[in-house]
Each structure stands twice: as C-alpha cells, then as structure tokens.
Design an enzyme around this catalytic site. Structure first.
Site, PDB file in Angstrom:
ATOM      1  N   LEU A   1      37.627  42.080  24.442  1.00 35.08           N
ATOM      2  CA  LEU A   1      37.335  43.428  23.971  1.00 35.08           C
ATOM      3  C   LEU A   1      37.692  44.441  25.045  1.00 35.08           C
ATOM      4  O   LEU A   1      37.524  44.170  26.248  1.00 35.08           O
ATOM      5  CB  LEU A   1      35.854  43.549  23.596  1.00 35.08           C
ATOM      6  CG  LEU A   1      35.350  42.550  22.550  1.00 35.08           C
ATOM      7  CD1 LEU A   1      33.973  42.955  22.052  1.00 35.08           C
ATOM      8  CD2 LEU A   1      36.317  42.395  21.391  1.00 35.08           C
ATOM      9  N   GLY A  31      36.452  37.983  24.177  1.00 31.50           N
ATOM     10  CA  GLY A  31      37.038  38.242  22.857  1.00 31.50           C
ATOM     11  C   GLY A  31      38.392  37.568  22.673  1.00 31.50           C
ATOM     12  O   GLY A  31      38.781  37.253  21.545  1.00 31.50           O
ATOM     13  N   ASN A  77      32.732  34.484  28.622  1.00 32.61           N
ATOM     14  CA  ASN A  77      32.160  34.804  29.935  1.00 32.61           C
ATOM     15  C   ASN A  77      31.226  36.017  29.896  1.00 32.61           C
ATOM     16  O   ASN A  77      30.966  36.637  30.932  1.00 32.61           O
ATOM     17  CB  ASN A  77      33.297  35.060  30.937  1.00 32.61           C
ATOM     18  CG  ASN A  77      34.150  36.256  30.542  1.00 32.61           C
ATOM     19  OD1 ASN A  77      34.348  36.500  29.370  1.00 32.61           O
ATOM     20  ND2 ASN A  77      34.633  36.995  31.520  1.00 32.61           N
ATOM     21  N   GLU A  78      30.726  36.373  28.727  1.00 32.12           N
ATOM     22  CA  GLU A  78      29.956  37.623  28.579  1.00 32.12           C
ATOM     23  C   GLU A  78      28.821  37.757  29.597  1.00 32.12           C
ATOM     24  O   GLU A  78      28.582  38.849  30.124  1.00 32.12           O
ATOM     25  CB  GLU A  78      29.381  37.743  27.155  1.00 32.12           C
ATOM     26  CG  GLU A  78      30.358  38.246  26.109  1.00 32.12           C
ATOM     27  CD  GLU A  78      31.314  37.178  25.608  1.00 32.12           C
ATOM     28  OE1 GLU A  78      31.294  36.043  26.128  1.00 32.12           O
ATOM     29  OE2 GLU A  78      32.098  37.489  24.695  1.00 32.12           O
TER      30      GLU A  78
HETATM   31  C1  LIG Z   1      26.499  42.871  22.831  1.00 33.85           C
HETATM   32  C2  LIG Z   1      27.822  43.027  23.494  1.00 33.85           C
HETATM   33  C3  LIG Z   1      28.734  41.886  23.165  1.00 33.85           C
HETATM   34  C4  LIG Z   1      30.128  42.185  23.563  1.00 33.85           C
HETATM   35  C5  LIG Z   1      30.996  40.957  23.574  1.00 33.85           C
HETATM   36  C6  LIG Z   1      32.104  41.194  24.532  1.00 33.85           C
HETATM   37  C7  LIG Z   1      33.226  40.546  24.494  1.00 33.85           C
HETATM   38  C8  LIG Z   1      34.339  40.870  25.423  1.00 33.85           C
HETATM   39  O1  LIG Z   1      35.463  40.482  25.182  1.00 33.85           O
HETATM   40  S1  LIG Z   1      34.032  41.835  26.823  1.00 33.85           S
HETATM   41  C9  LIG Z   1      35.543  41.791  27.773  1.00 33.85           C
HETATM   42  C10 LIG Z   1      35.503  40.611  28.681  1.00 33.85           C
HETATM   43  N1  LIG Z   1      36.775  40.470  29.370  1.00 33.85           N
HETATM   44  C11 LIG Z   1      36.859  40.102  30.636  1.00 33.85           C
HETATM   45  O2  LIG Z   1      35.893  39.836  31.315  1.00 33.85           O
HETATM   46  C12 LIG Z   1      38.233  40.039  31.206  1.00 33.85           C
HETATM   47  C13 LIG Z   1      38.427  41.053  32.270  1.00 33.85           C
HETATM   48  N2  LIG Z   1      39.780  40.993  32.802  1.00 33.85           N
HETATM   49  C14 LIG Z   1      40.199  40.034  33.649  1.00 33.85           C
HETATM   50  O3  LIG Z   1      39.513  39.110  34.022  1.00 33.85           O
HETATM   51  C15 LIG Z   1      41.605  40.180  34.143  1.00 33.85           C
HETATM   52  O4  LIG Z   1      42.041  41.490  33.886  1.00 33.85           O
HETATM   53  C16 LIG Z   1      42.599  39.198  33.473  1.00 33.85           C
HETATM   54  C17 LIG Z   1      42.320  37.764  33.970  1.00 33.85           C
HETATM   55  C18 LIG Z   1      42.539  39.241  31.971  1.00 33.85           C
HETATM   56  C19 LIG Z   1      44.035  39.592  33.908  1.00 33.85           C
HETATM   57  O5  LIG Z   1      44.116  39.676  35.310  1.00 33.85           O
HETATM   58  P1  LIG Z   1      45.339  40.437  35.987  1.00 33.85           P
HETATM   59  O6  LIG Z   1      46.613  40.010  35.396  1.00 33.85           O
HETATM   60  O7  LIG Z   1      45.159  40.275  37.467  1.00 33.85           O
HETATM   61  O8  LIG Z   1      45.163  41.962  35.541  1.00 33.85           O
HETATM   62  P2  LIG Z   1      44.116  43.030  36.124  1.00 33.85           P
HETATM   63  O9  LIG Z   1      42.783  42.434  36.291  1.00 33.85           O
HETATM   64  O10 LIG Z   1      44.731  43.688  37.313  1.00 33.85           O
HETATM   65  O11 LIG Z   1      44.030  44.069  34.911  1.00 33.85           O
HETATM   66  C20 LIG Z   1      45.073  44.982  34.625  1.00 33.85           C
HETATM   67  C21 LIG Z   1      44.481  46.264  34.060  1.00 33.85           C
HETATM   68  O12 LIG Z   1      43.793  45.952  32.846  1.00 33.85           O
HETATM   69  C22 LIG Z   1      42.433  46.385  32.931  1.00 33.85           C
HETATM   70  N3  LIG Z   1      41.607  45.458  32.139  1.00 33.85           N
HETATM   71  C23 LIG Z   1      41.476  44.149  32.280  1.00 33.85           C
HETATM   72  N4  LIG Z   1      40.661  43.628  31.367  1.00 33.85           N
HETATM   73  C24 LIG Z   1      40.245  44.666  30.594  1.00 33.85           C
HETATM   74  C25 LIG Z   1      39.388  44.774  29.461  1.00 33.85           C
HETATM   75  N5  LIG Z   1      38.787  43.692  28.908  1.00 33.85           N
HETATM   76  N6  LIG Z   1      39.192  45.985  28.942  1.00 33.85           N
HETATM   77  C26 LIG Z   1      39.788  47.086  29.467  1.00 33.85           C
HETATM   78  N7  LIG Z   1      40.622  47.041  30.533  1.00 33.85           N
HETATM   79  C27 LIG Z   1      40.849  45.844  31.086  1.00 33.85           C
HETATM   80  C28 LIG Z   1      42.115  46.330  34.407  1.00 33.85           C
HETATM   81  O13 LIG Z   1      41.030  47.138  34.704  1.00 33.85           O
HETATM   82  C29 LIG Z   1      43.417  46.856  34.993  1.00 33.85           C
HETATM   83  O14 LIG Z   1      43.419  48.251  34.801  1.00 33.85           O
HETATM   84  P3  LIG Z   1      44.093  49.248  35.885  1.00 33.85           P
HETATM   85  O15 LIG Z   1      43.405  48.987  37.195  1.00 33.85           O
HETATM   86  O16 LIG Z   1      43.836  50.609  35.345  1.00 33.85           O
HETATM   87  O17 LIG Z   1      45.546  48.856  35.908  1.00 33.85           O
END
Ligand SMILES: CCCCC/C=C/C(=O)SCCNC(=O)CCNC(=O)[C@H](O)C(C)(C)COP(=O)(O)OP(=O)(O)OC[C@H]1O[C@@H](n2cnc3c(N)ncnc32)[C@H](O)[C@@H]1OP(=O)(O)O
Length: 292
Positions: free
Chosen positions: A98, A143, A167-168
């Site tokens: 998400l 997600g 991993n929430e």
């Molecule tokens: C009751 C509530 C229930 C809600 C249930 C929730 C479900 C979910 O899905 S919550 C989201 C959980 N996701 C994560 O924990 C993943 C987070 N991201 C990562 O671990 C890493 O980004 C990666 C392994 C997916 C990729 O790594 P890498 O290639 O090194 O890229 P970066 O970490 O440098 O990320 C690039 C860029 O993207 C932004 N970003 C990453 N993930 C998200 C995200 N889920 N949402 C929004 N933005 C995300 C990150 O911040 C970087 O942004 P900039 O610094 O602006 O380039």
C-alpha cells in the site's frame, strides 16, 4: 476489440489499458489516462500478462489501484481470456504494498475511499474466475504480498533480496482480518501466527519452505515457468475449476463482504490516530533516509 500480442492492449471501444490516469472531469466523474498497468495479451493461448508499472516501487496508490481494478474487470468480462499472469515491470520490485502516502496526513473521507479500493482489488483478485499466476520478480512486502496471495499459484524469482511477507507489525500497524485469513488459507494457522506477529519477510528459500510461494526459479525463467504452470491449470475444464475455486474461497471473501462498511470505519479510525500517523511518518522518513 483489438488484440495485439506483446503490446499494451486496446480493449473494447478504444479504451487503452495502462494508458490512463485518474483525473476528475468537470462533472466530477473519473477519467483515466496513464501508463501504470500494462497488459500483454496472448489471445491464442487465452492468457493476459499484467505488468505493474508504477515506478519506482509499484506502491499501490489510489490511482494505481483504480486502474488495476478497471483492467481486471475488463479482462474478467472478456471471454478471450482464461488466465492472468501478474508480474512487475519495475526491476527488483514486485510491489512495495500500500502507498504509505495515501495513509498519511489525509482526511477521513480520503482514507475511506482508499480503503474501499484496497478491499475491491482484493475481492476482484481473490474471487476471479480466471486462473491467476503470480510471477513474483521482486520484493513483495505487505500489500504486495497480499496481491500475490490472492493468486492460484506463486512463482518467486530466486534472489535473496526478493523477500515476501506481511510485515505490517514492523510499521506499528495491524494486518486486517482478511489479510490474515488469506495468509492462514495459504500457509496454515501456526505459520501465519508467527509470520504476522513478527512481521516476517521471507527470502525465497524460506518462502518456499513455509508455503508462501509454490516454486522458486532462477530469475530468467520466471515467465516461462509461469506460462507452463498456466497451461497445466488451463487444461482443467473451466466450470469444474471455477466452482472448486469458489467453494474453497467463498467463505473467506464473504467474511469481508458482510462487514465491508465496518471494516472501512475501523480502518479510518485506526489510521487517523495520532500515534499511528506518527509511526507511519517515522517509517516513511526511515525509508527516505536509507539512501543517504
Ligand atoms: C489497519 C492498517 C492496515 C494497513 C495494511 C498495510 C499494508 C501495506 O502494504 S503498508 C506498506 C508496507 N510496505 C513496506 O513496508 C515496504 C516499504 N518499502 C521498502 O521496504 C522498500 O522501498 C522496497 C524493499 C520495496 C524497495 O527498496 P528500494 O529499491 O531500496 O527502494 P527505496 O526504499 O529507496 O524506495 C524508493 C522510493 O519509494 C518510496 N516507497 C517505498 N515503499 C513505499 C510505500 N509502500 N509507499 C510509499 N512510498 C514508498 C521510498 O520512500 C522512496 O521514496 P523517495 O525517497 O522519495 O525516492
């Protein structure tokens, strides 16, 4: 309808999937025009490959989810297709899950709209009549993992960086009951209990061991493996397979369908809490700082 093998597809009335972005027109209706969902049809085989293309990490924003929902609806209603391969066009990332920016600093009406779209994509994928094979060619947290879990079969590329799991808890949030139900149905109660509480992200070998994925293959074989799995599944008569799929999944889907509005309200009140907003902001900040 125009079907062009190996190309972004034109389906019905010239609507170009993946060439659409959600914008509001003068009357408030949604229009679509962007390039985030690529569909590569193979009409002869009855298979469409959906490539997620929302760089850099295929985070599931509201616009991206909306496009994906429309794409799935079109394919579901098109008798040409019996199977979908779900994969990513972003190198090394299947989907980061998400979009955290949709859950931070917005108003309750936005959170409600967003959560309805998250529910909708899950229901569409989980209850699809088509065969869904996930060709997981990158990291797949939260997600992203959930989308893969809705599929009938999961092939993961063998790269230790491609971790998959719900991993929430690591973000200080809680996987909703229907994420949990989908995981329990896939890996069993004990493994799901441990995986959810610890927020485990499994590298390929462990993901295979725990049953999170069905097969791990070298990265360059992921698409060919997905195709060969697909042909095995498509060899089963549709009506028998579809009714069996429904028998296996209906109770889980109904669990959400019956409490959809309450689930939205729960999400909105949970995500609006100051403490949860703070945790998400800290997590986003950490992601941003990781690079520096
Ligand atoms: C009751 C509530 C229930 C809600 C249930 C929730 C479900 C979910 O899905 S919550 C989201 C959980 N996701 C994560 O924990 C993943 C987070 N991201 C990562 O671990 C890493 O980004 C990666 C392994 C997916 C990729 O790594 P890498 O290639 O090194 O890229 P970066 O970490 O440098 O990320 C690039 C860029 O993207 C932004 N970003 C990453 N993930 C998200 C995200 N889920 N949402 C929004 N933005 C995300 C990150 O911040 C970087 O942004 P900039 O610094 O602006 O380039």
């Amino acid at each position: 309808m125009a079907l062009l093998a190996g190309r972004t597809v034109l389906l019905r009335a010239g609507v170009r999937l993946g060439a659409e972005a959600a914008t509001r027109g003068g009357n408030g209706a949604r229009r679509f025009a962007s390039h985030r969902v690529l569909v590569e049809p193979d009409a002869a085989a009855g298979i469409a490959t959906i490539k997620l293309k929302n760089p850099p990490v295929n985070s599931l924003s509201l616009e991206f989810l909306t496009e994906l929902i429309i794409c799935l609806e079109k394919l579901e209603n098109d008798k040409t297709f019996r199977g979908i391969i779900l994969t990513s066009d972003c190198p090394g990332i299947f989907s980061a899950g998400l979009d955290l920016r949709e859950m931070c600093g917005k108003n309750p009406a936005h959170y409600a709209e967003y959560w309805r779209a998250v529910q909708e994509i899950w229901l569409k994928l989980y209850l699809s009549n088509m065969v869904l094979v996930a060709a997981i060619n990158g990291a797949s947290p939260a997600g992203g993992c959930l989308m893969a879990l809705t599929c009938d079969y999961r092939v993961l590329a063998d790269n230790p960086r491609y971790r998959i799991g719900l991993n929430e808890t690591l973000l200080g949030i809680i996987a909703p009951f229907w994420f949990k139900d989908n995981l329990v149905n896939t890996i069993g109660h004990r493994a799901a209990d441990r995986a959810l509480q610890l927020g485990l992200l499994f590298p390929p070998t462990e993901a295979l061991q725990v049953g999170m994925v069905d097969q791990v293959v070298p990265e360059d074989q992921i698409h060919s493996t997905a195709l060969s799995v697909m042909s095995q599944w498509l060899a089963i008569p549709d009506h028998a397979r579809q009714l069996t799929k429904s028998m296996m999944r209906k109770a889980t889907a109904d669990h959400l369908i019956k409490q959809r509005e309450a689930d939205i309200q729960n999400f909105v009140s949970f995500i609006s809490k100051d403490s949860i907003q703070k945790s998400l902001q800290v997590y986003l900040e950490k992601l941003k700082q990781k690079k520096h």
